[in-house]
Design an enzyme around this catalytic site. Structure first.
Site, PDB file in Angstrom:
ATOM      1  N   GLY A 266      -1.601  63.094  76.426  1.00 50.82           N
ATOM      2  CA  GLY A 266      -2.359  63.958  75.408  1.00 50.82           C
ATOM      3  C   GLY A 266      -3.321  64.816  76.047  1.00 50.82           C
ATOM      4  O   GLY A 266      -3.196  66.104  75.574  1.00 50.82           O
ATOM      5  N   ALA A 267      -4.343  64.266  76.760  1.00 47.79           N
ATOM      6  CA  ALA A 267      -5.202  65.240  77.460  1.00 47.79           C
ATOM      7  C   ALA A 267      -5.949  64.683  78.264  1.00 47.79           C
ATOM      8  O   ALA A 267      -5.861  63.554  78.621  1.00 47.79           O
ATOM      9  CB  ALA A 267      -6.116  65.646  76.161  1.00 47.79           C
ATOM     10  N   GLU A 269      -9.951  64.531  80.658  1.00 47.28           N
ATOM     11  CA  GLU A 269     -11.463  64.858  80.288  1.00 47.28           C
ATOM     12  C   GLU A 269     -11.887  64.939  81.657  1.00 47.28           C
ATOM     13  O   GLU A 269     -13.204  65.075  82.108  1.00 47.28           O
ATOM     14  CB  GLU A 269     -12.098  63.537  79.886  1.00 47.28           C
ATOM     15  CG  GLU A 269     -12.229  62.213  80.880  1.00 47.28           C
ATOM     16  CD  GLU A 269     -11.167  61.167  80.772  1.00 47.28           C
ATOM     17  OE1 GLU A 269      -9.979  61.500  80.233  1.00 47.28           O
ATOM     18  OE2 GLU A 269     -11.261  60.003  81.532  1.00 47.28           O
ATOM     19  N   ASN A 270     -11.255  65.828  82.571  1.00 45.46           N
ATOM     20  CA  ASN A 270     -11.941  66.281  83.741  1.00 45.46           C
ATOM     21  C   ASN A 270     -13.251  67.015  83.578  1.00 45.46           C
ATOM     22  O   ASN A 270     -13.599  67.698  82.669  1.00 45.46           O
ATOM     23  CB  ASN A 270     -11.001  67.664  84.395  1.00 45.46           C
ATOM     24  CG  ASN A 270      -9.699  67.241  84.492  1.00 45.46           C
ATOM     25  OD1 ASN A 270      -9.083  66.100  85.072  1.00 45.46           O
ATOM     26  ND2 ASN A 270      -8.803  67.875  83.656  1.00 45.46           N
ATOM     27  N   GLU A 303     -11.781  63.603  74.312  1.00 44.41           N
ATOM     28  CA  GLU A 303     -12.225  63.937  75.767  1.00 44.41           C
ATOM     29  C   GLU A 303     -13.668  64.460  75.858  1.00 44.41           C
ATOM     30  O   GLU A 303     -14.139  64.042  76.971  1.00 44.41           O
ATOM     31  CB  GLU A 303     -11.243  65.256  76.058  1.00 44.41           C
ATOM     32  CG  GLU A 303      -9.725  65.004  75.547  1.00 44.41           C
ATOM     33  CD  GLU A 303      -9.229  63.766  76.507  1.00 44.41           C
ATOM     34  OE1 GLU A 303      -9.900  63.346  77.423  1.00 44.41           O
ATOM     35  OE2 GLU A 303      -8.272  63.064  75.754  1.00 44.41           O
ATOM     36  N   GLU A 325     -12.014  53.776  78.100  1.00 41.23           N
ATOM     37  CA  GLU A 325     -10.982  54.099  77.198  1.00 41.23           C
ATOM     38  C   GLU A 325     -11.375  53.402  75.660  1.00 41.23           C
ATOM     39  O   GLU A 325     -11.469  53.918  74.662  1.00 41.23           O
ATOM     40  CB  GLU A 325      -9.655  53.741  77.397  1.00 41.23           C
ATOM     41  CG  GLU A 325      -9.301  54.670  78.728  1.00 41.23           C
ATOM     42  CD  GLU A 325      -9.370  56.030  78.303  1.00 41.23           C
ATOM     43  OE1 GLU A 325      -9.626  56.824  77.311  1.00 41.23           O
ATOM     44  OE2 GLU A 325      -9.319  57.070  79.426  1.00 41.23           O
TER      45      GLU A 325
HETATM   46  N1  0A1 Z   1      -7.831  59.823  80.224  1.00 41.88           N
HETATM   47  C1  0A1 Z   1      -7.117  60.402  79.344  1.00 41.88           C
HETATM   48  C2  0A1 Z   1      -5.550  60.141  79.255  1.00 41.88           C
HETATM   49  C3  0A1 Z   1      -4.863  60.379  80.507  1.00 41.88           C
HETATM   50  C4  0A1 Z   1      -4.524  59.239  81.283  1.00 41.88           C
HETATM   51  C5  0A1 Z   1      -3.841  59.071  82.218  1.00 41.88           C
HETATM   52  C6  0A1 Z   1      -3.052  60.236  82.553  1.00 41.88           C
HETATM   53  O1  0A1 Z   1      -2.366  60.495  83.686  1.00 41.88           O
HETATM   54  C7  0A1 Z   1      -1.741  59.291  84.055  1.00 41.88           C
HETATM   55  C8  0A1 Z   1      -3.656  61.397  81.957  1.00 41.88           C
HETATM   56  C9  0A1 Z   1      -4.362  61.422  80.938  1.00 41.88           C
HETATM   57  C10 0A1 Z   1      -7.693  60.075  78.112  1.00 41.88           C
HETATM   58  O2  0A1 Z   1      -8.131  59.035  77.713  1.00 41.88           O
HETATM   59  O3  0A1 Z   1      -7.617  61.063  77.354  1.00 41.88           O
HETATM   60 ZN    ZN Z   2      -9.800  58.657  77.143  1.00 47.38          ZN
END
Ligand code: 0A1
Ligand code: ZN
Length: 878
Positions: A266-267, A269-270, A303, A325
């Site tokens: 979906g997105a 959080e960089n 995010e 998460e």
């Molecule tokens: N950390 C992000 C979701 C995310 C997880 C893994 C990814 O590639 C394997 C890409 C995005 C979130 O929780 O929004």
């Molecule tokens: Zn997340």
């Protein structure tokens, strides 16, 4: 990428990193035929781990061009390239390592690391994508400061972005230019991001609680210029909310959001540079449904909230994924509840949890929210880690109460700012701030499976005492048996026959006990007595879904009808309606077409349709019958066509019996004024579209006319799509085809709307039988390289069109197996996710189950299976 027998990684093998990175200097030279990445790492031995270990750096699909230690090039014998690792046996205690790699983003179809999407360069580094860019200790407990220079052709890529603040920019020879970014906050490599493209910039500002001015920027393709406003506003609402509710202020001077069309999730959080799947951020009244707007608000918030719960305090290792998460999903659910209706939000979250997470927790991939092992971490971005993880945090919130929970979260952020920590550190902060002992509660992190809470009751009229006996049990899951009882907060209330809430007096002396109590279940069996009750009460159990458990209680239909109209807990009102509908549908399984449908269900729905006093958003939710997926989840040897038929029978019976009320409901909820996104307006649209859907389900001619008019004249996508969906699911074939053609013609230039168009068909048993699905795959707008398109056709067919997918001849299963094998070569992450509907093969009636197993075996036997698909398929067949 391919291995014969992928390795299992265990939490118990965790060791602190042998080397740390203080500073990373990156320079990306971006070209059409590839990218050269120069990396200079300032490294030192970790004082907390023993010295003498070789230096090991992760790498994946890299071409090494140059390697130097403290300025001296390393020759071939001085290091080993082990494919997924670069090993340098001898390094000093402190050193500088220079690495140059060549990568090919334009050929990267896995969408991990640096890749191209619609002509722009972008990255996805979580969980292990950074190693596809350069050699690096790619693990979240290695946190470093990053300085990133991006060089590219100025006319093709005028916008060059990375994390942090821009510190330098200028022109270069040959029409190229550069921008350098510096991120002052140490971070793990999974939070690194880079974007380069010809993008439109939308600007706004936010003034923080301490008076700092933050530049907000959205970068989108020029054609999406009019679709940014909602996300930008949602961002500002999120920033304010996090200050007010959690005391969290944004920390950099600039916050950027980029929309990309090709994205696996979906997105992301960089740090300071969130990258979004276009479908999760871009919206306009004409192109996005109400559900899409709400989803965007929730994901933008999610995010953004990660900036603290995930970035400032991050995970020590990937077993701790739910640390960021679970907590962040809990935070975004609180935010969405505050922005709209808390009851409706709770119903939506619990629907997802009970339909899909409970299924996962009862299947071959079941795992605790802190797993003990994995083969491929991307397979563990699951509903269990996210949604059950959020429920676990919610239980802590409920046990501690608002104030102590906030104290705990303040302590957690203060104590661990800048660190990579564990779920145990989170629970400890909650304990330390509140003085509560959560040792038994920690079992929620270790034990998989959904606890079953079985309740029985008896009433002693002579003493006026009502007793509840509550037993918990936790089913076996792969690798886990004989589980210990967990700490379950179980909220309850009691009602008298007039529907009034009763005081919950725990002994004969107590008089005005509270009207609701949270029982803390810690033993296998509890017995609780309530005193001073002149008549047998009706229990309202697990109010607001106070714990992620399955409740069993021998409700009578009479009691459910009573709770549906009297329970003061909105969630339980809805739940009583769902339980009643489930009971009625289940009683019709395998019954003849003309079998009688419970008349009291019809009357209850009639009452709902006429009830203009009750919150209309809640009414809209209560009118929705339990989904086929939920009914499958509740059954033992599921016969999907039988479930489908029974549900259809109930729906058609209700629609015929309530025809006039449905037409009236439709008319009453027509909009008079301009389109609005208020809860009230959303509820009206929802009600009229439900009415339309039901009426067209029985091929009502008047409804056909209403749908045609709504389809042609709608001023928003909720109504246009609502009419289209109702027509597609009706028997009016000519009108269905006409509407589908008109819709496509109108929106063919908009990829997100085309995805809706695909999924409306693929998820309909009328328009999405296998030959039609095959045709959609041949459609010029379909693209195997775009995950959204794959999800909107293959995913929607296998996940939402259950009657067609579970066709008795097994063709749906074979079709899915074929598509998984095809995708496994280009995008293993997406391929592994698509396997999911087959993994629960043991749950289905023998005829289906054998064919599902055969489809899984077909995937298993494909040559060169990715690690991602290998793990899911082998665990499913074990
Ligand atoms: N950390 C992000 C979701 C995310 C997880 C893994 C990814 O590639 C394997 C890409 C995005 C979130 O929780 O929004
Ligand atoms: Zn997340």
């Amino acid at each position: 990428m391919r291995t014969n027998q992928p390795q299992t990684i265990y939490l118990s093998d965790y060791k602190a990193p042998a080397f740390l990175v203080d500073q990373v200097d990156l320079c990306f030279e971006l070209f059409e035929d590839g990218a050269r990445v120069h990396s200079t790492l300032s490294m030192r031995q970790n004082p907390e781990s023993g010295s003498g270990a070789p230096l090991e750096l992760h790498g994946d699909s890299l071409k090494l061009e140059f390697l130097a230690l403290n300025g001296t090039p390393l020759l071939a014998g001085a290091y080993q390239d082990e494919g997924d690792k670069l090993v340098i046996p001898e390094v000093p205690a402190e050193f500088e390592l220079a690495v140059v790699t060549w990568i090919e983003p334009q050929n990267n179809t896995r969408l991990e690391g640096l890749y191209k999407s619609s002509g722009m360069f972008c990255t996805q580094c979580e969980a292990e994508g950074f190693r596809c860019i350069t050699y690096y200790p790619d693990r979240p407990d290695v946190m470093a400061r990053f300085r990133t220079r991006v060089e590219a052709d100025k006319s093709a890529y005028p916008v060059l972005l990375s994390n942090g603040n821009p510190v330098e920019q200028g022109d270069l020879d040959n029409g190229r230019h550069f921008v350098t970014w510096e991120d002052p906050f140490p971070k793990p490599a999974y939070l690194f991001a880079l974007v380069a493209g010809d993008l439109l910039e939308k600007r706004d500002t936010f003034s923080t609680c301490s008076g700092r001015n933050i530049e907000l920027r959205m970068y989108v393709e020029p054609r999406n210029s009019e679709k940014c406003e909602y996300a930008m506003d949602a961002l500002k609402r999120s920033m304010r909310w996090d200050e007010e509710v959690y005391g969290r202020e944004y920390d950099l001077d600039i916050f950027m959001i980029v929309a990309v069309d090709d994205f696996n999730m979906g997105a992301m959080e960089n740090k300071g540079l969130n990258i979004f799947n276009s479908s999760c951020v871009l919206a306009s009244q004409d192109t996005a449904t109400d559900a899409a707007f709400q989803r965007i608000e929730a994901i933008v918030a999610h995010e953004y909230f990660h900036n603290w719960s995930g970035n400032r305090v991050t995970c020590r290792d990937w077993f701790q994924l739910s640390l960021k998460e679970g907590f962040t999903v809990f935070r975004d659910s609180q935010f969405s509840a505050d922005m709209g209706s808390p009851t409706v939000k709770r119903i939506e979250d619990v629907t997802l949890l009970r339909t899909a997470q409970f299924a996962e927790d009862a299947g071959p991939m079941a795992h605790p929210i802190r797993p003990a092992s994995y083969m491929e971490i991307t397979n563990f971005y699951t509903l269990t880690i996210y949604e059950k993880g959020a429920e676990v945090v919610r239980m802590i919130h409920n046990l501690l109460g608002e104030e102590l929970f906030r104290k705990g979260s303040d302590l957690y952020f203060e104590r661990h700012d800048g660190q990579a920590v564990t779920t145990d550190d989170f629970v400890r902060a909650m304990e330390d701030a509140s003085g509560r002992d959560l040792s038994q509660f920690r079992l929620w992190y270790e034990q998989a499976g959904t606890p079953v809470v079985a309740v029985t009751d008896d009433y002693d009229e002579s003493r006026g005492v009502y007793r509840l006996t509550i037993r918990q049990s936790i089913p076996n899951t792969p690798g886990q048996t004989d589980k210990k009882p967990q700490h379950i907060p179980f909220a309850i209330g009691l009602l008298n026959s007039a529907g009034d809430p009763l005081p919950l007096n725990l002994n004969a002396e107590e008089r005005n006990g509270p009207l609701e109590r949270v029982l803390e279940l810690t033993e296998t069996e509890h017995s609780v007595e309530f005193h001073g009750l002149p008549e047998r009460p009706v229990p309202s159990l697990l109010r607001d879904f106070s714990a992620p458990v399955r409740v069993q209680y021998p409700w009578t239909r009479e009691q459910l009808l009573f709770l549906m109209s009297h329970d003061p807990d909105g969630f339980n009102r809805w739940d009583a309606g769902q339980r009643l509908a489930v009971d009625v549908i289940q009683s019709l399984l395998g019954a003849p077409d003309d079998a009688a449908v419970e008349p009291r269900l019809v009357e209850a729905y009639r009452h709902l349709l006429n009830d203009i006093e009750l919150d209309q958003a809640l009414v809209a939710k209560m009118l929705l019958l339990p989904s086929e997926a939920y009914l499958v989840e509740l059954s033992d040897q599921a016969d999907v066509p039988a479930i489908h038929d029974a549900r259809e029978q109930v729906m058609k019976h209700l629609a015929h019996a309530l025809r006039d009320e449905l037409v009236a409901c439709y008319q009453r909820n027509l909009d008079q004024g301009d389109y609005q996104l208020s809860s009230e307006a959303i509820a009206r649209r929802s009600l009229r579209n439900i009415a339309l859907a039901w009426l067209l389900h029985i091929d009502d001619e008047q409804a056909l006319a209403l749908a045609g008019e709504q389809f042609d004249n709608a001023d928003n996508m909720t109504d246009r799509l609502g009419a289209l969906r109702a027509l597609v699911n009706s028997g009016f074939e000519h009108e269905r085809n006409q509407a589908l053609a008109a819709f496509y013609q109108r929106f063919s230039e908009d990829p997100q709307v085309v995805e809706l168009w695909f999924s409306v068909q693929a998820s309909s048993d009328r328009a999405g039988q296998l030959p039609q699905i095959q045709q959609l795959l041949q459609h010029p707008a379909f693209d195997w390289k775009n995950p959204n398109k794959v999800r909107s056709v293959v995913g929607a067919f296998a996940g939402q069109n259950l009657a067609a997918f579970h066709s008795p001849d097994g063709s749906g299963y074979q079709f899915l197996a074929e598509q998984v094998c095809r995708l496994d070569d280009s995008n293993p992450q997406i391929a592994a996710r698509l396997v999911s509907p087959l993994t629960r093969w043991k749950k289905f009636a023998p005829h289906y189950c054998e064919q599902m197993k055969a489809a899984l075996e077909r995937i298993r036997d494909k040559s060169e299976l990715s690690r991602d698909v290998y793990e899911v398929v082998h665990k499913s067949l074990a």
